[in-house]
Design a protein around this motif. Sequence first.
Motif, PDB file in Angstrom:
ATOM      1  N   TYR A 198       0.852  -1.196   0.000  1.00 28.50           N
ATOM      2  CA  TYR A 198       0.000   0.000   0.000  1.00 28.50           C
ATOM      3  C   TYR A 198       0.888   1.247   0.000  1.00 28.50           C
ATOM      4  O   TYR A 198       1.907   1.297   0.702  1.00 28.50           O
ATOM      5  N   GLY A 199       0.490   2.227  -0.812  1.00 35.64           N
ATOM      6  CA  GLY A 199       1.155   3.520  -0.810  1.00 35.64           C
ATOM      7  C   GLY A 199       2.620   3.468  -1.176  1.00 35.64           C
ATOM      8  O   GLY A 199       3.430   4.241  -0.624  1.00 35.64           O
ATOM      9  N   GLY A 200       3.001   2.547  -2.054  1.00 33.31           N
ATOM     10  CA  GLY A 200       4.382   2.472  -2.487  1.00 33.31           C
ATOM     11  C   GLY A 200       5.301   1.746  -1.527  1.00 33.31           C
ATOM     12  O   GLY A 200       6.526   1.860  -1.632  1.00 33.31           O
ATOM     13  N   TYR A 250       4.744  -4.347   3.316  1.00 31.50           N
ATOM     14  CA  TYR A 250       4.760  -4.625   4.757  1.00 31.50           C
ATOM     15  C   TYR A 250       4.839  -6.146   4.954  1.00 31.50           C
ATOM     16  O   TYR A 250       3.876  -6.871   4.670  1.00 31.50           O
ATOM     17  N   VAL A 304      -3.205   2.072   7.528  1.00 29.32           N
ATOM     18  CA  VAL A 304      -2.458   1.875   6.285  1.00 29.32           C
ATOM     19  C   VAL A 304      -3.366   1.086   5.353  1.00 29.32           C
ATOM     20  O   VAL A 304      -3.477  -0.142   5.466  1.00 29.32           O
ATOM     21  N   GLY A 305      -4.042   1.793   4.466  1.00 32.39           N
ATOM     22  CA  GLY A 305      -5.008   1.115   3.607  1.00 32.39           C
ATOM     23  C   GLY A 305      -6.121   0.499   4.431  1.00 32.39           C
ATOM     24  O   GLY A 305      -6.799   1.187   5.200  1.00 32.39           O
ATOM     25  N   SER A 325      10.432  -0.263   0.691  1.00 27.74           N
ATOM     26  CA  SER A 325       9.895   0.526  -0.409  1.00 27.74           C
ATOM     27  C   SER A 325       9.757  -0.343  -1.650  1.00 27.74           C
ATOM     28  O   SER A 325      10.580  -1.247  -1.895  1.00 27.74           O
ATOM     29  N   GLU A 326       8.727  -0.104  -2.431  1.00 30.12           N
ATOM     30  CA  GLU A 326       8.529  -0.882  -3.664  1.00 30.12           C
ATOM     31  C   GLU A 326       9.638  -0.611  -4.670  1.00 30.12           C
ATOM     32  O   GLU A 326       9.880  -1.414  -5.574  1.00 30.12           O
TER      33      GLU A 326
END
Length: 287
Positions: free
Chosen positions: A123-125, A128, A253-254, A284-285
Amino acid sequence: MKSEKYSTLFLFALLLAVSSQPITAQRRGGGQRPGGGINRQPMHGGATERTRPNINNNNINNRDIDRNRNINNASRNSNNTNISGNTVNVNVDRSHDVNVVNNRNTVVQRNNIATYRRPPYVYGGARYYCYHPYVYHPYRPYYWGPAWHPWGFFVAALTVTAIVVTIENEKYHYDQGVWYAQSGGGYTVVQAPVGGTVTTIPSNSQTTVVNNVTNYYYGGAYYQKDGTTYKVVPPPAGAVVENLPEGGEEVKVGDQTYVKIGETYYQPVQVDGKNKYEVVQVESEKS
């Protein structure tokens, strides 16, 4: 002789007549009597009305002005006094306030991503990673007992059991699982500084094994044993603990809710039917 007698009587009568004229005129004219007496003013039907003598109104006006001033002053004073009880302004002593750095031991020890058999939550780049599935339960800070204090807690003095620990030229005090930094004429509780080494930790610390390494967890701090001492380490990704200290916050987070303490994310999970928390590895992605 008779003529002189008659002349004297005539003069006496004349003087008496002349002297009586102004008295009669004064009584009939309704003029004001000397001495400030009450006047009688003519009314309809020939009656008279009694009127009070003239009084200096300046004294009355001055008294009214003074009375109004007193009332206004009393009103101002009552407005400045808080009597509602809803809001009370007090002088708060802020001399003991310090900026507590809560991210000294929140840089997570990362694992090899290949060890995670579960796909990460994305989520969001960011990704987790956790070993256990997400199972939400509300965050309730845990209390470790009377010797433990949360981060930011201030004490004026330490017990005789406290020891001094120096880390990178910074001096800390350690006592029964709690770390202090000197501030404001006393001591403030801080997060356990990474690298701090002590000979004992509380007996009710919890053990959590990650990658075959045993970590000892107490009051939000993680220790690894090094010979006969215990060294503070960052939170290891994948570590599962039962309780979290004060100072955390739930963050969305999402579709998932984590507990964030400093820069460390904890995912709510269930292990053996018990509500617990797992240290999340965030990547990070782009990496």
